[in-house]
Motif scaffolding. Structure first.
Motif, PDB file in Angstrom:
ATOM      1  N   LYS A   1       0.861  -1.185   0.000  1.00 40.00           N
ATOM      2  CA  LYS A   1       0.000   0.000   0.000  1.00 40.00           C
ATOM      3  C   LYS A   1       0.898   1.237   0.000  1.00 40.00           C
ATOM      4  CE  LYS A   1      -4.475  -1.245   1.516  1.00 40.00           C
ATOM      5  NZ  LYS A   1      -4.651  -2.101   0.367  1.00 40.00           N
TER       6      LYS A   1
ATOM      7  N   ILE B   1       0.909   5.517   0.490  1.00 43.86           N
ATOM      8  CA  ILE B   1       0.309   6.829   0.789  1.00 43.86           C
ATOM      9  C   ILE B   1       1.301   7.880   0.305  1.00 43.86           C
ATOM     10  CG2 ILE B   1      -0.610   8.339   2.586  1.00 43.86           C
ATOM     11  CD1 ILE B   1      -0.487   5.823   4.471  1.00 43.86           C
TER      12      ILE B   1
ATOM     13  N   ASP C   1      -2.512   4.422  -3.214  1.00 41.85           N
ATOM     14  CA  ASP C   1      -3.816   4.087  -2.620  1.00 41.85           C
ATOM     15  C   ASP C   1      -4.470   5.340  -2.069  1.00 41.85           C
ATOM     16  OD1 ASP C   1      -3.919   0.942  -2.467  1.00 41.85           O
ATOM     17  OD2 ASP C   1      -1.861   1.587  -2.068  1.00 41.85           O
ATOM     18  N   LEU C   2      -3.639   6.288  -1.680  1.00 43.09           N
ATOM     19  CA  LEU C   2      -4.176   7.494  -1.056  1.00 43.09           C
ATOM     20  C   LEU C   2      -3.202   8.635  -1.329  1.00 43.09           C
ATOM     21  CD1 LEU C   2      -6.343   8.647   0.879  1.00 43.09           C
ATOM     22  CD2 LEU C   2      -4.831   8.014   2.770  1.00 43.09           C
TER      23      LEU C   2
ATOM     24  N   GLU D   1     -11.783  12.572   5.933  1.00 41.23           N
ATOM     25  CA  GLU D   1     -11.815  11.121   5.652  1.00 41.23           C
ATOM     26  C   GLU D   1     -10.441  10.629   5.202  1.00 41.23           C
ATOM     27  OE1 GLU D   1     -13.912  13.090   2.883  1.00 41.23           O
ATOM     28  OE2 GLU D   1     -14.226  13.794   4.935  1.00 41.23           O
ATOM     29  N   GLN D   2      -9.734  11.488   4.439  1.00 47.48           N
ATOM     30  CA  GLN D   2      -8.400  11.075   3.959  1.00 47.48           C
ATOM     31  C   GLN D   2      -7.401  11.028   5.108  1.00 47.48           C
ATOM     32  OE1 GLN D   2      -7.002  13.306   0.608  1.00 47.48           O
ATOM     33  NE2 GLN D   2      -8.703  12.713  -0.702  1.00 47.48           N
TER      34      GLN D   2
ATOM     35  N   GLU E   1      -8.080   7.788   6.859  1.00 42.04           N
ATOM     36  CA  GLU E   1      -7.619   6.656   6.049  1.00 42.04           C
ATOM     37  C   GLU E   1      -6.092   6.524   6.100  1.00 42.04           C
ATOM     38  OE1 GLU E   1      -9.191   4.309   5.054  1.00 42.04           O
ATOM     39  OE2 GLU E   1      -8.288   3.431   3.239  1.00 42.04           O
TER      40      GLU E   1
ATOM     41  N   ARG F   1      -5.137   5.087   9.393  1.00 39.78           N
ATOM     42  CA  ARG F   1      -5.499   3.666   9.467  1.00 39.78           C
ATOM     43  C   ARG F   1      -4.492   2.807   8.692  1.00 39.78           C
ATOM     44  NH1 ARG F   1      -7.606  -0.210   6.850  1.00 39.78           N
ATOM     45  NH2 ARG F   1      -7.901   1.037   4.958  1.00 39.78           N
ATOM     46  N   ILE F   2      -4.211   3.218   7.451  1.00 34.48           N
ATOM     47  CA  ILE F   2      -3.296   2.402   6.628  1.00 34.48           C
ATOM     48  C   ILE F   2      -1.922   2.323   7.287  1.00 34.48           C
ATOM     49  CG2 ILE F   2      -2.084   2.215   4.412  1.00 34.48           C
ATOM     50  CD1 ILE F   2      -4.443   3.594   3.080  1.00 34.48           C
TER      51      ILE F   2
END
Ligand code: SF4
Length: 678
Positions: A196, A198, A212-213, A275-276, A279, A282-283
């Motif tokens: 993943k 970011i 992913d973000l 929200e980002q 996220e 969390r990731i």
């Protein structure tokens, strides 16, 4: 020679801090090409366009081939003896008249460790001052300062070969696919295996597109962003309690400070939706292991050291340090910027970060070098130019750096250099700074000498001589020896291997390093003894300082933000085919991207009434220039992005000379500018 009479010499790339190895192909005493060396420890067969095609730079028309002395205002060719005698005489005169602190030097992140060692020894032992610094000051000094506070060691914690198997990568303020391309390739390998990613960057860099973000934060809001992410981690119980208790200190004060950064406020400050933020937290925090990568987007701010310590906080909060596939990994910029720091080309540090203000350390070096040494921290690079203007500094010796182009507020730098009584520039090219010198000394390129570079993962690797110095050039090490000898302090080394033996004797980090041991694979420091295999991952059992320390850090705005007069925010960075300005000396690389293309958003272009490829005038409080533009949504509206790769478009006449309070690194990444159609 016959076509098959080609010798292959394994060596280390002279461009970025990834530290790729390759073979220089030599025929009839000339480098004719580069081939991959499958045993290269970092990169295997991979190379980027710079390593593959940039070697024509060695034979550039712009190479300095003979010493030059300014006579009646003009630089004219001179013999080595005349030039070196003059430099030694002037240095001695200035020292006699004004004291040793009237001289200062810049060492070079392009030169070998052995040459950096000699340069700092020359300034300390021969001249008698700690006025020695180099370009780390303007790029990763916040890394050296910040990670030294948090962990006790200012260097990358992990190794590049872990990247392809990483599970989570958080890339903030770094653009690896362009600035450290082989690292970028390794990250893509990890993505292909399901890792993943970011990305936090105001610009839609290539990695952001495959992430992913993607957190498109406002430039200069990194502390707010990271504090916000950590606030969310704690609110959800995603922290690593046992790591915090066993391995760290300072948690309570740090935790209290985070209460000021609830997601809604952080979202307003950074422009990143709540929200980002959740996220991202969390990731990163719920992964078994996660790696952080950053570079100058973190360090080149007035809050650079705070930014670095914030990332260290994030890693400690989640127990993501001291083991493989984790850590805080600064991608150091230039090929040997890690090594030039390690070798003590810093005003407060002898080799191996041994402090000049520590009396025991001073005594050790006085005994080794046989002279009295200064106990005072010397001038940092950004302080040298005002000191010259104030007549506190009378002479500078600049080796392999071009501050007139590379330093922020370049017009101010120029005024500083003009105020000196005597300027010596040693370089391989006729740089903009060399054009201002009283004496220019021609150095040799990496292909013309033997020594070592240390890459961004602390790997010390051999640079092996492939050809003789071209024309009348000499290696920087040889020039330093000749100058020291002329000034009455003999530097008598028969080889760079001998210099490394002296480094090892005096520097615990490099204690077990010899050229023989480095061989084809190098060693990662610390290497305390001859038997020690080197260190892939730092801080495994304890941190270098014992316990890691959490720092309570508050968000502060950038020094200069857009306003009515200068409504755009200028940010700067690198492009794949160039490395600073000197790759303009490679026709092959320059042909990939031959000119500056300032990026502006389509909305801004429409407002300004400019078309793609047209030219605009860019002004800031400090200077102005003209540049071609590229219209792209890579940048958000209100932001202009420029590189610093082109002498004819010297972006740093615009940038802000305000600097980080700890490390004095300039704020290259944000300043206000205005754009007008020409
Ligand atoms: Fe050289 Fe860096 Fe490219 Fe590797 S990634 S070839 S070290 S410029």
């Amino acid at each position: 020679g016959r076509p098959w009479d080609v010798t292959k010499v394994q060596t280390t790339c002279p461009f970025c801090g990834t530290g790729c190895n390759f073979d220089l192909n030599v025929k009839d005493g000339k480098v004719i090409g580069v081939t991959s060396n499958p045993n290269a420890p970092v990169n295997g067969k991979a190379l980027c366009v710079k390593g593959r095609f940039g070697m024509d730079m060695i034979y550039s028309q712009n190479r300095l081939t003979t010493p030059l002395i300014r006579k009646e205002g003009v630089l004219v060719p001179a013999e080595w003896d005349e030039a070196l005698d003059l430099v030694a005489k002037k240095f001695r005169e200035i020292k006699d008249n004004y004291g040793a602190n009237a001289l200062a030097a810049l060492s070079s992140a392009h030169c070998t460790n052995e040459e950096n060692y000699l340069m700092q020894k020359f300034m300390r032992a021969v001249i008698g001052t700690n006025n020695i610094d180099h370009c780390a000051r303007v790029c990763h000094a916040p890394t050296v300062a910040g990670l030294a506070v948090s962990f006790g060691s200012g260097a990358s914690t992990n190794s590049f070969n872990e990247i392809p198997d990483a599970k989570v990568m958080f890339v903030i303020g770094a653009n690896p696919t362009e600035a450290h391309p082989v690292v970028g390739t390794k990250m893509k390998q990890a993505l292909a295996k399901g890792a993943k990613l970011i990305v936090a960057d105001p610009r839609k860099i290539e990695l952001a597109e495959g992430s992913d973000l993607w957190l498109r934060l406002r430039p200069g809001t990194d502390v707010a962003l990271i504090n916000g992410i950590m606030n969310i981690i704690l609110a959800n119980g995603w922290e690593d309690r046992s790591f915090i208790e066993k391995r760290t200190e300072g948690f309570e004060k740090f935790r209290e400070n985070l209460e000021n950064y609830p997601p809604e406020i952080v979202s307003q400050l950074t422009g990143v939706p709540v929200e980002q933020l959740i996220e991202a937290a969390r990731i990163y925090a719920t992964a078994e292991r996660a790696m952080i990568f950053y570079t100058l987007g973190i360090t080149e701010h007035t809050t650079g050291t705070d930014n670095v310590m914030s990332l260290a906080n994030l890693a400690m909060l989640t127990g993501n340090v001291g083991k493989t596939y984790s850590g805080v990994n600064p991608l150091r910029g230039q090929n040997n910027v890690q090594g030039s720091c390690d070798m003590g080309a810093l005003p407060g540090d002898y080799p191996g970060y041994q402090k000049v203000v520590n009396p025991e350390v001073q005594k050790k070096f006085e005994e080794a070098w046989g002279v009295a040494l200064s106990p005072n921290v010397g001038l940092m690079l950004p302080d040298m130019f005002p000191a010259a203007i104030n007549k506190d500094l009378h002479a500078m010796y600049i080796m392999g750096e071009d501050p007139v182009v590379t330093d922020a507020d370049a017009n101010h730098v120029r005024r500083g250099l003009e105020s000196l009584d005597f300027l010596v520039v040693q370089d391989i090219f006729m740089s903009e700074t060399a054009k201002m010198a009283d004496v220019v000394l021609p150095g040799a390129s990496f292909a013309e000498k033997t020594g070592t570079f240390t890459n961004a993962e602390r790997r010390i690797q051999m640079v092996n001589q492939a050809i003789q110095p071209i024309s009348n050039a000499k290696t920087d090490g040889e020039i330093l020896c000749e100058l020291a000898n002329r000034m009455g302090y003999p530097f008598s080394y028969n080889s760079s291997a001998e210099i490394m033996r002296e480094v090892a004797r005096l520097t615990p980090l490099y204690g077990g390093v010899t050229h023989e041991r480095l061989g084809t694979q190098g060693l990662q420091w610390p290497v305390p003894t001859l038997e020690h295999p080197g260190s892939k991952v730092l801080h495994q059992e304890t941190f270098s300082r014992g316990k890691g320390i959490f720092m309570a850090i508050s968000y502060q705005e950038a020094n200069e933000l857009p306003d009515e007069q200068y409504p755009f925010l200028l940010s700067t960075g690198r492009k794949l085919s160039h490395y600073n300005v000197f790759t303009q000396n490679s026709e092959a690389l320059d042909s990939y991207s031959p000119e500056e293309l300032a990026e502006i958003n389509p909305l801004d272009a429409e407002r300004l009434g400019v078309e793609d490829g047209e030219r605009v005038k860019v002004t800031s409080r400090r200077g102005e220039l003209e540049t071609k533009i590229q219209i792209t949504d890579r940048v958000p509206s209100g932001i202009v992005f420029m590189t610093f790769h082109y002498m004819e478009t010297p972006t740093n006449v615009l940038t802000n000379g305000a600097s980080d309070k700890v490390s004095k690194t300039y704020e290259y990444k944000t300043c206000g500018v205005n754009l007008t159609k020409i």
